[in-house]
Design an enzyme around this catalytic site. Structure first.
Site, PDB file in Angstrom:
ATOM      1  N   SER A 197      11.570   6.015  11.543  1.00  0.00           N
ATOM      2  CA  SER A 197      10.573   4.973  11.725  1.00  0.00           C
ATOM      3  C   SER A 197      10.763   4.211  13.038  1.00  0.00           C
ATOM      4  O   SER A 197      10.734   4.802  14.103  1.00  0.00           O
ATOM      5  CB  SER A 197      10.595   4.037  10.518  1.00  0.00           C
ATOM      6  N   ASP A 389       3.203  11.271   5.321  1.00  0.00           N
ATOM      7  CA  ASP A 389       3.375   9.912   5.842  1.00  0.00           C
ATOM      8  C   ASP A 389       2.215   9.555   6.759  1.00  0.00           C
ATOM      9  O   ASP A 389       1.863  10.327   7.651  1.00  0.00           O
ATOM     10  CB  ASP A 389       4.691   9.816   6.616  1.00  0.00           C
ATOM     11  N   HIS A 446       7.269   9.406   4.124  1.00  0.00           N
ATOM     12  CA  HIS A 446       7.990   8.790   5.235  1.00  0.00           C
ATOM     13  C   HIS A 446       9.494   9.062   5.169  1.00  0.00           C
ATOM     14  O   HIS A 446      10.121   9.358   6.177  1.00  0.00           O
ATOM     15  CB  HIS A 446       7.729   7.284   5.207  1.00  0.00           C
TER      16      HIS A 446
END
Length: 472
Positions: A197, A389, A446
């Site tokens: 991320s 994601d 994710h």
């Protein structure tokens, strides 16, 4: 980018360590008991750094004979950064060392430890109060170091002047230096950085800073050989527009029409992109924060208003409970905190750190140049993404991979994606050229390691071993 403030959204280091050539004061080791907790204390004579940790707490790692250490590394006056180290289950005396950082900015790496790739995990729907063993833990063959940075995050203690990705680097470098001083047996090992991320910002900058310190011969040489970033946020100019294209064409279902796709691209090019270009030209906090707000207004917010699913896994409803977050309650247990030597209440994500990053517009700053420099240094780099994601989607990550400027750039960007298989079954698509690889992981949100643990362990170990990630 306001979504990072709750889940993902690092530090001016005001103390310099001296590595001058002189007779260094001797190191000191001792045991100290505080509130019933026995800490191993190491004081580094050369730098004054202090390490306090609990050995073999019995928490999380359940494999007999495998050592673990949890505690604090001093990175400044009243600035104690939390670490949790797990020895490799196999051949720990020769295994490489890797550090894991969660993103945020301002989120704890205990997220990765308990929900993604650590030695233990919680079962979905089991309502267990204790974790179980993770067969696919990343410490199977690699010594793993989980770090809560900056000091406001997780179990770390103190108040720093963290405002951006760049100001994080000195803290992280000096933490690794302190770790090497306390555990010198690891300082000659191959070293890797893995993250996800907002780690797309972190990892590129941390890696470049480490290489700069190596070149300057500052401290102990850090033998950085591998870098892995899953579902990373690297460059808003590429990844803001990827929101639009992913919304129209992804692995599962579109949630905008072709006409809407065209409209949002027009808004992106008219209102978002010019501000991003200005931000990355001037580098000013004002220009970058302005770009952040502009892109949120014309791209992110309108698209979010159409979303009726989890932005971290578009296959699921927004209120789904995967990965299970039982670890949050577990880390409130006084007995667990005492066992691991934690000195404060756990903070999963710091809103204060997020606020500071938003104020400097850090989200809008591109880190492709730093990523390109690191890749050009010939370390093994893996950019990968779960295909479900939305928030840091594979469309944007692939665009970033294709934009990395390194000797293999032309060949890499021209290559098609090939099937990636695990045990003969296709689990994704990938391409590799030289030391750079991209991997799109099927049926993963994710947190790729939660959804595809066996695949994730395989590509992690291959990347740490500086080998090709190609499937079996």
């Amino acid at each position: 980018m306001h979504f990072f403030s709750s889940f993902f959204f690092a530090c001016i280091f005001n103390i310099s360590f001296s590595f001058a050539s002189r007779t260094a004061p001797s190191n000191k080791r001792s045991l100290v008991e505080r509130e019933g907790v026995v800490y191993n204390v190491f004081e580094h004579g050369e730098t004054g750094a202090k390490v306090e940790f609990v050995a073999n707490s019995g928490v999380c790692e359940m494999t007999p004979g495998v050592n673990q250490y949890s505690g604090y590394l001093s990175v400044g006056e009243n600035l104690d950064m939390w670490f949790w180290f797990f020895e490799a289950r196999q051949n720990p005396k020769t295994a490489p060392l890797a550090a894991w950082f969660n993103g945020g900015p301002g989120c704890s790496s205990m997220i990765g430890l308990f929900q993604e790739n650590g030695p233990c995990k919680f079962e979905l729907g089991a309502q267990n109060t204790r974790p179980i063993n993770n067969t696919f833990s990343w410490n199977n063959n690699v010594n793993m170091l989980y770090i809560d940075q900056p000091v406001e995050v997780g179990f770390s203690v103190g108040n720093s002047s963290v405002v951006s990705t760049d100001t994080a680097s000195p803290y992280v470098w000096k933490l690794i230096q302190a770790f090497y001083a306390a555990f010198p047996e690891y300082k000659s090992r191959d070293f890797g950085i893995f993250t996800e991320s907002y780690g797309g910002h972190y990892a590129a900058e941390f890696s470049q800073y480490i290489q700069e310190q190596n070149k300057a011969k500052a401290g102990e040489h850090i033998n950085l050989v591998a870098l892995g970033i899953n579902n990373g946020w690297h460059d808003s100019m590429l990844q803001e527009s990827a929101y639009i294209d992913f919304a129209f064409n992804n692995s599962y279902r579109p949630f905008i029409t072709a006409a809407q796709q065209k409209k949002y691209h027009m808004w992106f090019e008219d209102y978002c992109l010019p501000d991003l270009l200005l931000c990355n030209k001037t580098g000013s906090n004002f220009d970058c924060a302005t770009a952040d707000r502009a892109c949120a207004a014309v791209v992110e917010t309108p698209l979010y208003s159409m979303i009726d699913f989890d932005i971290y896994d578009i296959r699921k409803a927004s209120n789904n409970n995967e990965p299970p977050n039982d670890f949050l309650q577990y880390l409130k247990d006084p007995q667990v905190l005492k066992a691991i030597g934690a000195k404060k209440t756990f903070t999963e994500c710091s809103s204060e750190i997020s606020r500071r990053f938003v104020a400097t517009g850090d989200n809008s700053r591109s880190y492709i140049d730093e990523l390109s420099a690191v890749t050009s240094s010939n370390i093994t780099v893996l950019l990968w993404a779960g295909d479900a994601d939305y928030i840091c989607n594979y469309v944007g990550v692939l665009a970033v991979a294709n934009a990395v400027a390194y000797p293999g750039h032309a060949a890499f960007s021209a290559k098609p994606l090939l099937p990636f298989t695990v045990n003969g079954v296709q689990k994704g698509e990938y391409k590799t050229e030289g030391n750079l690889s991209f991997l799109k992981v099927w049926e993963a949100g994710h947190m790729v390691m939660y959804y595809q643990p066996e695949l994730s362990l395989r590509v992690f170990e291959r990347t740490m071993g500086r080998g090709a990630i190609g499937g079996t």
